[in-house]
Design a protein around this motif. Structure first.
Motif, PDB file in Angstrom:
ATOM      1  N   CYS A 167       0.828  -1.222   0.000  1.00 18.01           N
ATOM      2  CA  CYS A 167       0.000   0.000   0.000  1.00 18.01           C
ATOM      3  C   CYS A 167       0.853   1.259   0.000  1.00 18.01           C
ATOM      4  CB  CYS A 167      -0.936   0.006   1.206  1.00 18.01           C
ATOM      5  SG  CYS A 167      -2.324  -1.138   1.049  1.00 18.01           S
ATOM      6  N   PHE A 168       1.925   1.235   0.778  1.00 17.34           N
ATOM      7  CA  PHE A 168       2.786   2.416   0.824  1.00 17.34           C
ATOM      8  C   PHE A 168       3.384   2.687  -0.554  1.00 17.34           C
ATOM      9  CE2 PHE A 168       6.413   5.080   1.714  1.00 17.34           C
ATOM     10  CZ  PHE A 168       5.902   5.955   2.663  1.00 17.34           C
ATOM     11  N   THR A 169       3.837   1.621  -1.213  1.00 16.03           N
ATOM     12  CA  THR A 169       4.437   1.770  -2.547  1.00 16.03           C
ATOM     13  C   THR A 169       3.416   2.325  -3.532  1.00 16.03           C
ATOM     14  OG1 THR A 169       5.995  -0.008  -2.123  1.00 16.03           O
ATOM     15  CG2 THR A 169       5.576   0.524  -4.427  1.00 16.03           C
ATOM     16  N   SER A 170       2.203   1.781  -3.520  1.00 14.95           N
ATOM     17  CA  SER A 170       1.215   2.206  -4.510  1.00 14.95           C
ATOM     18  C   SER A 170       0.612   3.575  -4.216  1.00 14.95           C
ATOM     19  CB  SER A 170       0.109   1.166  -4.635  1.00 14.95           C
ATOM     20  OG  SER A 170      -0.656   1.114  -3.459  1.00 14.95           O
ATOM     21  N   LYS A 171       0.498   3.956  -2.937  1.00 12.31           N
ATOM     22  CA  LYS A 171      -0.176   5.210  -2.604  1.00 12.31           C
ATOM     23  C   LYS A 171       0.741   6.382  -2.288  1.00 12.31           C
ATOM     24  CE  LYS A 171      -4.417   3.172  -0.863  1.00 12.31           C
ATOM     25  NZ  LYS A 171      -5.491   3.832  -1.549  1.00 12.31           N
ATOM     26  N   TYR A 172       1.929   6.100  -1.762  1.00 10.79           N
ATOM     27  CA  TYR A 172       2.756   7.191  -1.240  1.00 10.79           C
ATOM     28  C   TYR A 172       4.138   7.325  -1.869  1.00 10.79           C
ATOM     29  CZ  TYR A 172      -0.848   6.952   2.346  1.00 10.79           C
ATOM     30  OH  TYR A 172      -2.045   6.925   3.004  1.00 10.79           O
ATOM     31  N   SER A 173       4.606   6.305  -2.568  1.00 10.16           N
ATOM     32  CA  SER A 173       5.956   6.374  -3.133  1.00 10.16           C
ATOM     33  C   SER A 173       5.988   7.290  -4.345  1.00 10.16           C
ATOM     34  CB  SER A 173       6.447   4.985  -3.550  1.00 10.16           C
ATOM     35  OG  SER A 173       6.671   4.184  -2.430  1.00 10.16           O
ATOM     36  N   ASP A 174       7.099   7.994  -4.503  1.00 11.06           N
ATOM     37  CA  ASP A 174       7.310   8.762  -5.721  1.00 11.06           C
ATOM     38  C   ASP A 174       7.513   7.791  -6.877  1.00 11.06           C
ATOM     39  OD1 ASP A 174       7.337  11.505  -4.768  1.00 11.06           O
ATOM     40  OD2 ASP A 174       9.217  11.011  -3.760  1.00 11.06           O
ATOM     41  N   VAL A 175       7.227   8.257  -8.086  1.00 14.70           N
ATOM     42  CA  VAL A 175       7.397   7.438  -9.282  1.00 14.70           C
ATOM     43  C   VAL A 175       8.564   8.005 -10.084  1.00 14.70           C
ATOM     44  CG1 VAL A 175       6.296   6.720 -11.444  1.00 14.70           C
ATOM     45  CG2 VAL A 175       4.961   6.802  -9.336  1.00 14.70           C
ATOM     46  N   CYS A 176       9.422   7.126 -10.547  1.00 13.81           N
ATOM     47  CA  CYS A 176      10.595   7.537 -11.327  1.00 13.81           C
ATOM     48  C   CYS A 176      10.152   8.076 -12.686  1.00 13.81           C
ATOM     49  CB  CYS A 176      11.538   6.341 -11.501  1.00 13.81           C
ATOM     50  SG  CYS A 176      12.994   6.706 -12.519  1.00 13.81           S
ATOM     51  N   PHE A 177      10.656   9.246 -13.040  1.00 15.40           N
ATOM     52  CA  PHE A 177      10.340   9.872 -14.318  1.00 15.40           C
ATOM     53  C   PHE A 177      10.823   9.024 -15.491  1.00 15.40           C
ATOM     54  CE2 PHE A 177      11.417  12.898 -17.780  1.00 15.40           C
ATOM     55  CZ  PHE A 177      10.150  13.405 -18.006  1.00 15.40           C
ATOM     56  N   ALA A 178      11.949   8.327 -15.306  1.00 14.23           N
ATOM     57  CA  ALA A 178      12.530   7.552 -16.404  1.00 14.23           C
ATOM     58  C   ALA A 178      11.798   6.233 -16.642  1.00 14.23           C
ATOM     59  CB  ALA A 178      14.012   7.283 -16.135  1.00 14.23           C
ATOM     60  N   CYS A 179      11.584   5.446 -15.588  1.00 14.45           N
ATOM     61  CA  CYS A 179      11.034   4.096 -15.769  1.00 14.45           C
ATOM     62  C   CYS A 179       9.567   3.978 -15.358  1.00 14.45           C
ATOM     63  CB  CYS A 179      11.875   3.065 -15.017  1.00 14.45           C
ATOM     64  SG  CYS A 179      11.693   3.152 -13.211  1.00 14.45           S
ATOM     65  N   LYS A 180       9.027   5.034 -14.749  1.00 11.49           N
ATOM     66  CA  LYS A 180       7.621   5.073 -14.312  1.00 11.49           C
ATOM     67  C   LYS A 180       7.297   4.060 -13.216  1.00 11.49           C
ATOM     68  CE  LYS A 180       7.002   8.057 -17.609  1.00 11.49           C
ATOM     69  NZ  LYS A 180       7.947   9.101 -17.471  1.00 11.49           N
ATOM     70  N   GLN A 181       8.307   3.543 -12.526  1.00  7.65           N
ATOM     71  CA  GLN A 181       8.108   2.597 -11.434  1.00  7.65           C
ATOM     72  C   GLN A 181       8.242   3.319 -10.087  1.00  7.65           C
ATOM     73  OE1 GLN A 181       7.200  -0.709 -11.934  1.00  7.65           O
ATOM     74  NE2 GLN A 181       7.007   0.089 -14.012  1.00  7.65           N
ATOM     75  N   PRO A 182       7.595   2.787  -9.036  1.00  8.77           N
ATOM     76  CA  PRO A 182       7.727   3.408  -7.707  1.00  8.77           C
ATOM     77  C   PRO A 182       9.171   3.403  -7.234  1.00  8.77           C
ATOM     78  CG  PRO A 182       6.002   1.734  -7.702  1.00  8.77           C
ATOM     79  CD  PRO A 182       6.716   1.623  -9.016  1.00  8.77           C
ATOM     80  N   ILE A 183       9.522   4.421  -6.484  1.00  8.17           N
ATOM     81  CA  ILE A 183      10.871   4.536  -5.928  1.00  8.17           C
ATOM     82  C   ILE A 183      10.804   4.097  -4.474  1.00  8.17           C
ATOM     83  CG2 ILE A 183      12.803   6.085  -5.461  1.00  8.17           C
ATOM     84  CD1 ILE A 183      11.668   7.909  -7.709  1.00  8.17           C
ATOM     85  N   ARG A 184      11.473   2.998  -4.162  1.00  9.76           N
ATOM     86  CA  ARG A 184      11.445   2.457  -2.802  1.00  9.76           C
ATOM     87  C   ARG A 184      12.692   2.821  -2.009  1.00  9.76           C
ATOM     88  NH1 ARG A 184       9.530  -2.190  -5.868  1.00  9.76           N
ATOM     89  NH2 ARG A 184       7.286  -2.295  -5.605  1.00  9.76           N
ATOM     90  N   GLU A 185      13.712   3.267  -2.700  1.00  8.18           N
ATOM     91  CA  GLU A 185      14.977   3.608  -2.047  1.00  8.18           C
ATOM     92  C   GLU A 185      15.170   5.122  -2.091  1.00  8.18           C
ATOM     93  OE1 GLU A 185      17.074   1.255  -0.654  1.00  8.18           O
ATOM     94  OE2 GLU A 185      15.566  -0.263  -1.101  1.00  8.18           O
ATOM     95  N   LYS A 186      16.394   5.540  -2.298  1.00  4.19           N
ATOM     96  CA  LYS A 186      16.745   6.960  -2.353  1.00  4.19           C
ATOM     97  C   LYS A 186      16.057   7.635  -3.545  1.00  4.19           C
ATOM     98  CE  LYS A 186      20.852   9.894  -2.522  1.00  4.19           C
ATOM     99  NZ  LYS A 186      22.302   9.898  -2.641  1.00  4.19           N
ATOM    100  N   VAL A 187      15.461   8.782  -3.292  1.00  2.00           N
ATOM    101  CA  VAL A 187      14.772   9.559  -4.323  1.00  2.00           C
ATOM    102  C   VAL A 187      15.678  10.704  -4.749  1.00  2.00           C
ATOM    103  CG1 VAL A 187      12.788  11.029  -4.826  1.00  2.00           C
ATOM    104  CG2 VAL A 187      12.506   9.020  -3.370  1.00  2.00           C
ATOM    105  N   ILE A 188      15.866  10.858  -6.045  1.00  2.00           N
ATOM    106  CA  ILE A 188      16.585  12.002  -6.597  1.00  2.00           C
ATOM    107  C   ILE A 188      15.530  12.967  -7.135  1.00  2.00           C
ATOM    108  CG2 ILE A 188      18.235  12.798  -8.334  1.00  2.00           C
ATOM    109  CD1 ILE A 188      19.448  10.962  -6.155  1.00  2.00           C
ATOM    110  N   LYS A 189      15.587  14.211  -6.671  1.00  2.00           N
ATOM    111  CA  LYS A 189      14.674  15.238  -7.171  1.00  2.00           C
ATOM    112  C   LYS A 189      15.519  16.232  -7.963  1.00  2.00           C
ATOM    113  CE  LYS A 189      11.149  14.718  -3.690  1.00  2.00           C
ATOM    114  NZ  LYS A 189       9.829  14.668  -4.232  1.00  2.00           N
ATOM    115  N   ALA A 190      15.266  16.283  -9.253  1.00  2.00           N
ATOM    116  CA  ALA A 190      16.015  17.187 -10.133  1.00  2.00           C
ATOM    117  C   ALA A 190      15.175  17.498 -11.363  1.00  2.00           C
ATOM    118  CB  ALA A 190      17.336  16.545 -10.555  1.00  2.00           C
ATOM    119  N   LEU A 191      15.368  18.673 -11.899  1.00  3.62           N
ATOM    120  CA  LEU A 191      14.687  19.118 -13.114  1.00  3.62           C
ATOM    121  C   LEU A 191      13.163  19.023 -12.970  1.00  3.62           C
ATOM    122  CD1 LEU A 191      17.007  17.348 -15.716  1.00  3.62           C
ATOM    123  CD2 LEU A 191      17.186  19.675 -14.863  1.00  3.62           C
TER     124      LEU A 191
END
Length: 178
Positions: free
Chosen positions: A57-81
């Protein structure tokens, strides 16, 4: 005053097994995901607003999604551009394709580039040697030059004065025109 431990979910006294998590006590069967209501049995879970949330649930509702692969980010999030990225997907858009997380990067039209690729692709090129000009340029003969590349056509010495002649669209120092 009672020292009985009460369940965070049902507020009843816990008399047998006790589960302690998030600074609270629970009947094991009442330690459930706030989103789907399923019991959390895994040692790994997430927390949202002080309540337990299962990993799915956390992954589907609260995780950021990677701009490149469109998959949830479960580890370190890079915020750029203006986007979020997996660390390994935030890469140079030039020729090297190297990860640039934690390194200085250059942006052009919404894309990130490492220093070397940015210079190769976008820096002005010297008319004399065709390499990128990374410092001050000499602007002459409708072109840009490295200071050391702006040389006399005949004697091959750098032209340092403001006065020079032109032969076949190449510079000539004042000594070679005399």
């Amino acid at each position: 005053m009672s020292s009985d431990v009460k369940c965070n979910k049902c507020n009843q006294v816990i008399t047998q097994k006790i589960l302690t998590a998030l600074g609270k006590s629970w009947h094991p069967e009442h330690f459930v995901c706030r989103e789907c209501g399923a019991p959390i049995k895994d040692p790994t879970f997430n927390e949202k607003d002080g309540e337990p949330v299962c990993v799915a649930c956390f992954t589907s509702k609260y995780s950021d999604v990677c701009f490149a692969c469109k998959q949830p980010i479960r580890e370190k999030v890079i915020k750029a551009l203006g986007q979020t990225w997996h660390e390994e997907h935030f890469v140079c858009n030039g020729t090297c394709n190297k990860p640039i997380s934690g390194a200085p990067f250059y942006e052009r039209e919404g894309k990130a580039y490492c220093k070397d690729d940015f210079e190769k692709l976008f820096a002005s090129k010297c008319t004399g040697c065709t390499l990128p000009i990374l410092d001050k340029a000499v602007i002459a003969l409708d072109a840009k030059w490295h200071k050391d590349c702006f040389k006399c056509k005949k004697c091959n010495k750098a032209i340092t004065s403001d006065t020079f002649a032109v032969e076949d669209n190449k510079p000539l120092c004042t000594a070679c025109t005399a």
